[in-house]
Design an enzyme around this catalytic site. Sequence first.
Site, short mmCIF file in Angstrom:
data_model
loop_
_atom_site.label_atom_id
_atom_site.label_comp_id
_atom_site.label_asym_id
_atom_site.label_seq_id
_atom_site.Cartn_x
_atom_site.Cartn_y
_atom_site.Cartn_z
N LYS A 50 -2.07 0.81 1.84
CA LYS A 50 -2.67 -0.52 2.02
C LYS A 50 -3.24 -1.09 0.72
O LYS A 50 -3.43 -2.30 0.59
CB LYS A 50 -3.79 -0.45 3.06
N SER A 75 -11.25 -2.15 10.79
CA SER A 75 -12.13 -0.98 10.68
C SER A 75 -11.34 0.20 10.13
O SER A 75 -11.80 1.32 10.12
CB SER A 75 -12.75 -0.65 12.03
#
Lengths: 311, 311
Positions: A50, A75
């Site tokens: 990511k 989250s």
Amino acid sequence: MDKSEFIECHKRIKPFIHNTPVLTSHLIDEMVGASIFFKCENFQKMGAFKMRGATNAIMLLSHEQRQKGVVTHSSGNFAQALSLAAKSLGVKAFIVMPSNAPQVKKDAVKGYGGIVIECEPTLKARQSESKSLQEKEGATFIHPSNDDNVIVGQGTACKELLEKHPGLDYVFAPVGGGGLIAGTALAAKYFGYNCKVVGGEPYEVDDAYRSMLSGIIETNKTTNTIADGLKTQLGDRNFPIIQKHVHSITRVAEDEILYAMRMIWERLKIVCEPSSAVAFAAVIKEKNLIAGKKIGIIISGGNVDLGILPF
Amino acid sequence: MDKSEFIECHKRIKPFIHNTPVLTSHLIDEMVGASIFFKCENFQKMGAFKMRGATNAIMLLSHEQRQKGVVTHSSGNFAQALSLAAKSLGVKAFIVMPSNAPQVKKDAVKGYGGIVIECEPTLKARQSESKSLQEKEGATFIHPSNDDNVIVGQGTACKELLEKHPGLDYVFAPVGGGGLIAGTALAAKYFGYNCKVVGGEPYEVDDAYRSMLSGIIETNKTTNTIADGLKTQLGDRNFPIIQKHVHSITRVAEDEILYAMRMIWERLKIVCEPSSAVAFAAVIKEKNLIAGKKIGIIISGGNVDLGILPF
């Protein structure tokens, strides 16, 4: 998202990411009957692919936008990735997290310099909180997976893999929100030689599999999977790419994910998330498809809580 | 054991071993206040540095000796290393193991082609069983750590590390039977630039620390450590090398080993044995010694039972 965008993106983000190693294992190759090349994004900065998409998305903002910061709701790994990418680039990152998110995840975001904004644990609260931050702070919203610049960024992992091993027949990647698999499919098209991309998905959250069948974005009715990174759903930016360029999606059961995860830990000696093991579980399941072939696998990340391992 | 022996050994065994990667972590460097270079022998064939010494020892046998096979007593990594090295070289390996050794360890040896000979779980039975195999089969006994060719072989890990990172100030390695630390100390002398070698040892099995003080080979009264690879004692071949060339030995407590092991798993995302973590625990403990320096650590192996992790 043409080939040059991937080339430019990779040049742009290179100073801020690792070109992660590719691992192999004779024993695993013998067991599955194919040559497997594991692209280890668990060794990526902050522990997951990511970082690539987050870095690219921020770098493509204007000077004015950068000054006002970025905002996302997550989250998971994207929360940490956006925080660290923002920090590296001297940008503020507002991370909207549900109040019931584990403290360790909030701390990780804060550790990377992200500003945690807590909200009620509902989709609506999450969206309205990030909306209000966009208005109040002028911050730019960056979606964890349904954003063109994020998709291209995630695809650079597959680009690096194919630069090192150009002859891969297939690349397998896990399917969660769809950013990684869409970027991987485009990178395989641009940088591979007839290299096909297969998605791995838990039966418990098989929205992408069903979306491919129905032609519309389906949602999940169950989310009872150990692969907690894959509970999110596809978006309107990545779904058309997946429809057009992903060869197929293979669903796997929870015990197959656990078996694959254990094999990666025991044989490759690396720490990976359950979500990463989903792609390898799909490879094991597709033994006829992969027999004798050269197979790449994107090991998506390595952020696990060692206190609650499933072994 | 002069410099040329290390160079010749390394050339000899290269086709049968991996030149394992060296990993680094900004976060770990910040935490310990030094630049740490982890030489990842957990990625070595069969999962530990022992593959190096075993391969070298077998390759230096005569044609006649090779035909009659090799024998050792070990229930740890050397049993697997000798089995796999022997198999790669077309040699028989007899492995004397105590009857109460875990089945998983016996299976691992058999999996690598070793012939398991069980004996009573006493030192005497172990020695007499390997003696009788030497007589009956004509097999050559190879000691896991107290053998010149094994010592030189183990030292090639440090040689590779220094070839990649020539400017290291210290290399830390765990101390068990003494083969690794002795080989590492000689390799640092021959291939480093004033590079000092420090041993890490659990308080519970601090025979090497005490031997350095007393000048004679001491034995362990307690062996209650999680670092099960380090319970063995020094020998007359490696002890003089350790006395002469090892800078110092740092003892660490069990909780320090666990802390270091967890940091390696969480931050480096690799699976390592508790014995490997002992060297890193020693680094953390010696924070004044290492401040601002370049430090190599030999991560000795990665064969752990995931079913009984200490986290």
